[in-house]
Design a protein around this motif. Structure first.
Motif, PDB file in Angstrom:
ATOM      1  N   THR A  65       0.825  -1.206   0.000  1.00 61.39           N
ATOM      2  CA  THR A  65       0.000   0.000   0.000  1.00 61.39           C
ATOM      3  C   THR A  65       0.859   1.256   0.000  1.00 61.39           C
ATOM      4  O   THR A  65       0.577   2.221  -0.723  1.00 61.39           O
ATOM      5  N   ILE A  66       1.917   1.243   0.813  1.00 62.05           N
ATOM      6  CA  ILE A  66       2.822   2.396   0.868  1.00 62.05           C
ATOM      7  C   ILE A  66       3.467   2.628  -0.502  1.00 62.05           C
ATOM      8  O   ILE A  66       3.541   3.770  -0.990  1.00 62.05           O
ATOM      9  N   GLU A  67       3.902   1.555  -1.153  1.00 63.07           N
ATOM     10  CA  GLU A  67       4.538   1.694  -2.460  1.00 63.07           C
ATOM     11  C   GLU A  67       3.539   2.189  -3.509  1.00 63.07           C
ATOM     12  O   GLU A  67       3.888   2.982  -4.392  1.00 63.07           O
ATOM     13  N   PHE A  68       2.283   1.732  -3.431  1.00 60.14           N
ATOM     14  CA  PHE A  68       1.263   2.189  -4.373  1.00 60.14           C
ATOM     15  C   PHE A  68       1.015   3.693  -4.189  1.00 60.14           C
ATOM     16  O   PHE A  68       0.854   4.433  -5.169  1.00 60.14           O
ATOM     17  N   ILE A  69       1.003   4.153  -2.959  1.00 61.30           N
ATOM     18  CA  ILE A  69       0.781   5.584  -2.693  1.00 61.30           C
ATOM     19  C   ILE A  69       1.946   6.410  -3.227  1.00 61.30           C
ATOM     20  O   ILE A  69       1.747   7.486  -3.813  1.00 61.30           O
ATOM     21  N   PHE A  70       3.157   5.916  -3.068  1.00 62.46           N
ATOM     22  CA  PHE A  70       4.305   6.612  -3.656  1.00 62.46           C
ATOM     23  C   PHE A  70       4.155   6.706  -5.173  1.00 62.46           C
ATOM     24  O   PHE A  70       4.463   7.734  -5.779  1.00 62.46           O
ATOM     25  N   SER A  71       3.674   5.635  -5.773  1.00 64.45           N
ATOM     26  CA  SER A  71       3.477   5.641  -7.229  1.00 64.45           C
ATOM     27  C   SER A  71       2.412   6.639  -7.633  1.00 64.45           C
ATOM     28  O   SER A  71       2.517   7.294  -8.677  1.00 64.45           O
ATOM     29  N   VAL A  72       1.357   6.776  -6.823  1.00 63.51           N
ATOM     30  CA  VAL A  72       0.302   7.751  -7.122  1.00 63.51           C
ATOM     31  C   VAL A  72       0.886   9.153  -7.131  1.00 63.51           C
ATOM     32  O   VAL A  72       0.652   9.936  -8.063  1.00 63.51           O
ATOM     33  N   TYR A  73       1.640   9.487  -6.091  1.00 65.74           N
ATOM     34  CA  TYR A  73       2.255  10.820  -6.046  1.00 65.74           C
ATOM     35  C   TYR A  73       3.160  11.053  -7.249  1.00 65.74           C
ATOM     36  O   TYR A  73       3.122  12.124  -7.881  1.00 65.74           O
ATOM     37  N   ARG A  74       3.966  10.059  -7.556  1.00 63.53           N
ATOM     38  CA  ARG A  74       4.940  10.219  -8.638  1.00 63.53           C
ATOM     39  C   ARG A  74       4.258  10.299  -9.994  1.00 63.53           C
ATOM     40  O   ARG A  74       4.595  11.165 -10.824  1.00 63.53           O
ATOM     41  N   THR A  75       3.291   9.439 -10.260  1.00 64.02           N
ATOM     42  CA  THR A  75       2.638   9.389 -11.574  1.00 64.02           C
ATOM     43  C   THR A  75       1.759  10.611 -11.823  1.00 64.02           C
ATOM     44  O   THR A  75       1.760  11.185 -12.921  1.00 64.02           O
ATOM     45  N   VAL A  76       1.009  11.021 -10.817  1.00 63.43           N
ATOM     46  CA  VAL A  76       0.134  12.187 -10.983  1.00 63.43           C
ATOM     47  C   VAL A  76       0.959  13.453 -11.197  1.00 63.43           C
ATOM     48  O   VAL A  76       0.581  14.329 -11.994  1.00 63.43           O
ATOM     49  N   SER A  77       2.090  13.551 -10.512  1.00 67.45           N
ATOM     50  CA  SER A  77       2.922  14.756 -10.670  1.00 67.45           C
ATOM     51  C   SER A  77       3.487  14.883 -12.084  1.00 67.45           C
ATOM     52  O   SER A  77       3.859  15.983 -12.504  1.00 67.45           O
ATOM     53  N   LYS A  78       3.544  13.775 -12.831  1.00 68.83           N
ATOM     54  CA  LYS A  78       4.068  13.804 -14.188  1.00 68.83           C
ATOM     55  C   LYS A  78       2.991  14.066 -15.244  1.00 68.83           C
ATOM     56  O   LYS A  78       3.303  14.126 -16.432  1.00 68.83           O
ATOM     57  N   MET A  79       1.758  14.236 -14.805  1.00 74.56           N
ATOM     58  CA  MET A  79       0.677  14.480 -15.771  1.00 74.56           C
ATOM     59  C   MET A  79       0.870  15.839 -16.444  1.00 74.56           C
ATOM     60  O   MET A  79       1.269  16.820 -15.790  1.00 74.56           O
ATOM     61  N   PRO A  80       0.589  15.940 -17.740  1.00 77.33           N
ATOM     62  CA  PRO A  80       0.755  17.235 -18.439  1.00 77.33           C
ATOM     63  C   PRO A  80      -0.257  18.286 -17.992  1.00 77.33           C
ATOM     64  O   PRO A  80      -0.077  19.472 -18.290  1.00 77.33           O
ATOM     65  N   GLN A  81      -1.303  17.885 -17.296  1.00 78.53           N
ATOM     66  CA  GLN A  81      -2.328  18.839 -16.867  1.00 78.53           C
ATOM     67  C   GLN A  81      -1.961  19.543 -15.553  1.00 78.53           C
ATOM     68  O   GLN A  81      -2.777  20.271 -14.995  1.00 78.53           O
ATOM     69  N   ASN A  82      -0.761  19.325 -15.061  1.00 76.45           N
ATOM     70  CA  ASN A  82      -0.273  19.977 -13.836  1.00 76.45           C
ATOM     71  C   ASN A  82      -1.191  19.713 -12.641  1.00 76.45           C
ATOM     72  O   ASN A  82      -1.727  20.621 -11.999  1.00 76.45           O
ATOM     73  N   VAL A  83      -1.365  18.448 -12.343  1.00 75.98           N
ATOM     74  CA  VAL A  83      -2.166  18.031 -11.198  1.00 75.98           C
ATOM     75  C   VAL A  83      -1.203  17.667 -10.058  1.00 75.98           C
ATOM     76  O   VAL A  83      -0.208  16.968 -10.273  1.00 75.98           O
ATOM     77  N   SER A  84      -1.508  18.126  -8.858  1.00 74.55           N
ATOM     78  CA  SER A  84      -0.674  17.824  -7.685  1.00 74.55           C
ATOM     79  C   SER A  84      -1.532  17.162  -6.615  1.00 74.55           C
ATOM     80  O   SER A  84      -2.666  17.595  -6.356  1.00 74.55           O
ATOM     81  N   VAL A  85      -0.981  16.132  -5.982  1.00 74.61           N
ATOM     82  CA  VAL A  85      -1.702  15.416  -4.930  1.00 74.61           C
ATOM     83  C   VAL A  85      -1.421  16.100  -3.593  1.00 74.61           C
ATOM     84  O   VAL A  85      -0.270  16.317  -3.219  1.00 74.61           O
ATOM     85  N   ALA A  86      -2.485  16.426  -2.877  1.00 75.52           N
ATOM     86  CA  ALA A  86      -2.334  17.002  -1.541  1.00 75.52           C
ATOM     87  C   ALA A  86      -2.200  15.899  -0.498  1.00 75.52           C
ATOM     88  O   ALA A  86      -1.315  15.955   0.367  1.00 75.52           O
ATOM     89  N   TYR A  87      -3.074  14.884  -0.586  1.00 75.41           N
ATOM     90  CA  TYR A  87      -2.989  13.743   0.331  1.00 75.41           C
ATOM     91  C   TYR A  87      -3.815  12.599  -0.230  1.00 75.41           C
ATOM     92  O   TYR A  87      -4.582  12.779  -1.187  1.00 75.41           O
ATOM     93  N   VAL A  88      -3.648  11.421   0.350  1.00 76.03           N
ATOM     94  CA  VAL A  88      -4.370  10.226  -0.069  1.00 76.03           C
ATOM     95  C   VAL A  88      -5.246   9.769   1.086  1.00 76.03           C
ATOM     96  O   VAL A  88      -4.780   9.660   2.228  1.00 76.03           O
ATOM     97  N   LYS A  89      -6.519   9.500   0.788  1.00 74.87           N
ATOM     98  CA  LYS A  89      -7.457   9.029   1.801  1.00 74.87           C
ATOM     99  C   LYS A  89      -7.611   7.519   1.680  1.00 74.87           C
ATOM    100  O   LYS A  89      -7.772   6.980   0.587  1.00 74.87           O
TER     101      LYS A  89
END
Length: 337
Positions: free
Chosen positions: A250-274
């Protein structure tokens, strides 16, 4: 035969002679008394060593000359220095031997302090040095914290009147090379009543294995340094150091979410994961724009993020300011509001 008898002239009696005519007798001088000097030396030596022992005992044990006055704490990054100081002070108040306290640096137990710190925090190593006469140095090597856990605990619930809410859900279909999106038509749903819940928040550091490293007080700057995971627990549940709250996957999946979303061309940033701990294969990320993305851990993350990119570009477009959520959990569909 006639025997000859020797005639002895009687001695002259001196008793009746005048004192001046009496012969002087030779007086014998008394023998000197011999003194045993070894006993005296032993007594003096015993008194000396007793006095020296009392002085050394007072100087090294009971006097304040070796009382710990300076405490240096280094190496702590996530553990508050005030909490380490509190543990040390509790240790100083304990007795080492009978009436001798551990405040004396000569009798301070390093092992007891190490055990007390390890009971509350997870650390890689603890080094304690005694610097005579009164300085104690404590160096911590903390276990590396990877994420911040925000724990929400409900403290009060208030009920509001029933109200009807009409949801205007966009409808449409986007075709792509890998993913198609079916957006459901608008629906109307009526809520019988709402519950407004007030929460208290506690923060903890977790390592990569989901183990609680320590509790922490967070500022906004601190929340920018690590990925943030938010969970909700009942007020009867207590969280302690060394508790295992999440698994490594789960921890590794959350790291991947932060990393993958930050690379989106639409400039999306994750504040936190619920996370909902009662649902094992789902999680929701909340963006800095305050809209949510619903994910499934059983579906490829790359596929879900690709669907999100297509939905933002082709359907949502400039409506991100009013966007509430994007549901990416179903493999070939996207729902958003």
């Amino acid at each position: 035969m006639v025997r000859r008898h020797r005639y002895y002239k009687p001695k002259r009696k001196l008793y009746n002679l005048p004192t001046a005519q009496r012969p002087m007798r030779q007086r014998q001088s008394p023998e000197p008394v011999k003194i045993n000097t070894s006993i005296i030396k032993n007594i003096i030596g015993t008194i000396f060593f007793i006095c020296a022992g009392i002085w050394f005992g007072y100087f090294f044990i009971f006097s304040p000359n070796f009382s710990i006055k300076n405490i240096n704490i280094t190496g702590n990054e996530n553990i508050p220095i005030s909490e380490i100081q509190e543990i040390i002070n509790q240790q100083l108040d304990k007795k080492a031997i009978y009436a001798i306290g551990q405040r004396n640096i000569l009798f301070f137990s390093k092992n007891d302090l190490i055990s007390a710190i390890e009971e509350r925090y997870i650390v890689e190593n603890i080094k304690i040095n005694k610097k005579l006469p009164f300085t104690l140095s404590v160096h911590l090597e903390e276990k590396l914290a990877r994420v911040v856990l925000r724990v929400k605990i409900p403290i009060s619930i208030t009920h509001t009147k029933a109200q009807a809410i009409e949801e205007d859900v966009e409808a449409g279909q986007v075709a792509g090379d890998q993913v198609s999106h079916n957006i459901e038509d608008g629906e109307e749903e009526v809520e019988q009543g709402e519950e407004q819940i007030s929460y208290s928040e506690d923060y903890y550091y977790l390592d990569v294995n989901g183990i609680v490293v320590s509790s922490a007080e967070m500022s906004e700057n601190d929340l920018q340094k690590f990925p943030v995971i938010e969970i909700e627990i009942p007020d009867t549940q207590k969280i302690n150091s060394r508790d295992i709250l999440l698994d490594r996957e789960t921890i590794e999946f959350i790291f991947s979410v932060y990393r993958t979303v930050s690379k989106m061309p639409q400039n999306v940033s994750v504040a936190y994961v619920k996370l909902d701990l009662s649902i094992a294969d789902e999680m929701t990320f909340v963006t800095t724009e305050n809209w949510q993305g619903m994910l499934s851990t059983s579906v490829s993350l790359e596929t879900q993020i690709k669907k999100l990119e297509l939905a933002l570009d082709e359907k949502i477009k400039d409506k991100r300011a009013t966007l509430q959520y994007v549901d990416l959990r179903i493999k070939d569909r996207v729902y958003f509001k």
